[in-house]
Design a protein around this motif. Structure first.
Motif, PDB file in Angstrom:
ATOM      1  N   MET A   1       0.828  -1.199   0.000  1.00 32.06           N
ATOM      2  CA  MET A   1       0.000   0.000   0.000  1.00 32.06           C
ATOM      3  C   MET A   1       0.864   1.251   0.000  1.00 32.06           C
ATOM      4  O   MET A   1       0.566   2.223  -0.685  1.00 32.06           O
ATOM      5  N   ASP A  28      -7.321   7.272   2.447  1.00 28.23           N
ATOM      6  CA  ASP A  28      -7.536   5.824   2.445  1.00 28.23           C
ATOM      7  C   ASP A  28      -7.872   5.390   3.865  1.00 28.23           C
ATOM      8  O   ASP A  28      -7.055   5.541   4.773  1.00 28.23           O
ATOM      9  N   ASP A  32     -10.664  -0.790   0.813  1.00 32.68           N
ATOM     10  CA  ASP A  32     -10.357  -1.878  -0.125  1.00 32.68           C
ATOM     11  C   ASP A  32      -9.294  -2.840   0.388  1.00 32.68           C
ATOM     12  O   ASP A  32      -8.962  -3.808  -0.306  1.00 32.68           O
ATOM     13  N   THR A  33      -8.772  -2.574   1.588  1.00 38.08           N
ATOM     14  CA  THR A  33      -7.611  -3.350   2.030  1.00 38.08           C
ATOM     15  C   THR A  33      -7.757  -4.022   3.385  1.00 38.08           C
ATOM     16  O   THR A  33      -7.148  -5.069   3.616  1.00 38.08           O
ATOM     17  N   TYR A  34      -8.534  -3.440   4.294  1.00 39.75           N
ATOM     18  CA  TYR A  34      -8.544  -4.011   5.645  1.00 39.75           C
ATOM     19  C   TYR A  34      -9.358  -5.295   5.686  1.00 39.75           C
ATOM     20  O   TYR A  34     -10.516  -5.333   5.278  1.00 39.75           O
TER      21      TYR A  34
END
Length: 289
Positions: A1, A28, A32-34
């Motif tokens: 990231m 952010d 979309d990532t956690y």
């Protein structure tokens, strides 16, 4: 990231308290990532200032870890609050947005009581709400109205909310996590009042950990460095943002998504069961000691 994160930001300005959608780039929060791993399954968390920035990232992470979420926001932050609530619901958790100004002890008591009434318990209190306003001049420009707003938002509200929450946290053997700042260690002259409140929060964290430890309540803090949130374009000179975070050893500002895992760790009764009275720095390499 981190490879995709900007090292500089365009000059920009908003009126306080600032809104996420108007920021360039939009922060952010981990949308979309956690990925959660059930660390807070069945828990209830109350997050002050949970509508945007670090508060939104923490709300999202906690929800994906299995917690139901109550969070406070100012009435003028309703668009951001609606988005945070949507993200929590999308994670399959219950959410209780509370539009309130915490500069009033009764408001702080009320948000705790409403959380317990509507979500049945309280396991994690995150004191995240904060206010700052950079000044171009010296101490002579620190007027009483500004000082009162900073102290009540950052410090008084923390004490009032903890005071109301302790009986419920004692029942759940829960925890308190305070949001402090690198400003407690490297204060900027333009933020003297804000920095002073953050140093006080560090002290209060250690003190409350000593007092509440016998009740099984852990008390910790997270000290973020320069993090890209609506607070920045709403309270800093527009041109200063072009170099925001460039003075850190990592050479850039952080994103809210990079701070939230520290709050998850400290909230987890499995991972941080013996951690209390500590301040965890997420500062891009600036020292926290």
């Amino acid at each position: 990231m981190a490879d995709a994160l900007p090292e500089t930001f365009p000059a920009q300005r908003q009126d306080p308290p600032g809104l996420t959608a108007a920021m360039d780039p939009v922060p952010d929060h981990g949308e979309d990532t956690y990925v959660g791993h059930g660390r807070l399954e069945g828990h209830v968390a109350l997050i002050t200032g949970g509508d945007s920035g670090i508060g939104r990232a923490v709300a999202l992470a906690y929800a994906r870890e299995g917690a139901d979420i109550a969070f406070t926001h100012l009435p003028e932050e309703q668009p951001d609050a609606d988005e945070t609530a949507r993200l929590v619901r999308e994670a399959g958790r219950r959410v209780l947005p509370l539009a309130v100004d915490l500069r009033d002890p009764e408001a702080c008591r009320s948000v705790v009581e409403r959380t317990v009434e509507e979500l049945a318990r309280l396991d994690v209190l995150v004191n995240n709400a904060g206010y700052q306003m950079a000044r171009g001049g010296g101490i002579a420009e620190l007027d009483d109205e500004h000082l009162d707003r900073t102290l009540k938002t950052n410090l008084y509200a923390l004490f009032w909310t903890v005071r109301a929450a302790v009986p419920h946290l004692r029942a759940s053997r829960g925890c308190v996590i305070n949001n402090t700042s690198i400003q407690a260690y490297e204060p900027s002259t333009s933020l003297v009042d804000y920095a002073a409140t953050k140093a006080a929060i560090n002290n209060a964290t250690v003190n409350l950990a000593a007092e509440l430890g016998p009740d099984g309540i852990r008390v910790n803090a997270v000290a973020p460095g320069p993090i890209w949130t609506p607070l920045q374009p709403a309270t800093q000179p527009a041109e200063k943002l072009e170099q925001f975070g460039s003075d850190t050893p990592l050479g850039r500002a952080g994103q809210p998504a990079e701070v939230a895992p520290a709050f998850v760790f400290l909230a987890s009764p499995r991972d941080a069961s013996y951690v209390s009275g500590t301040v965890l720095g997420v500062t891009g390499g600036k020292p926290v000691f």
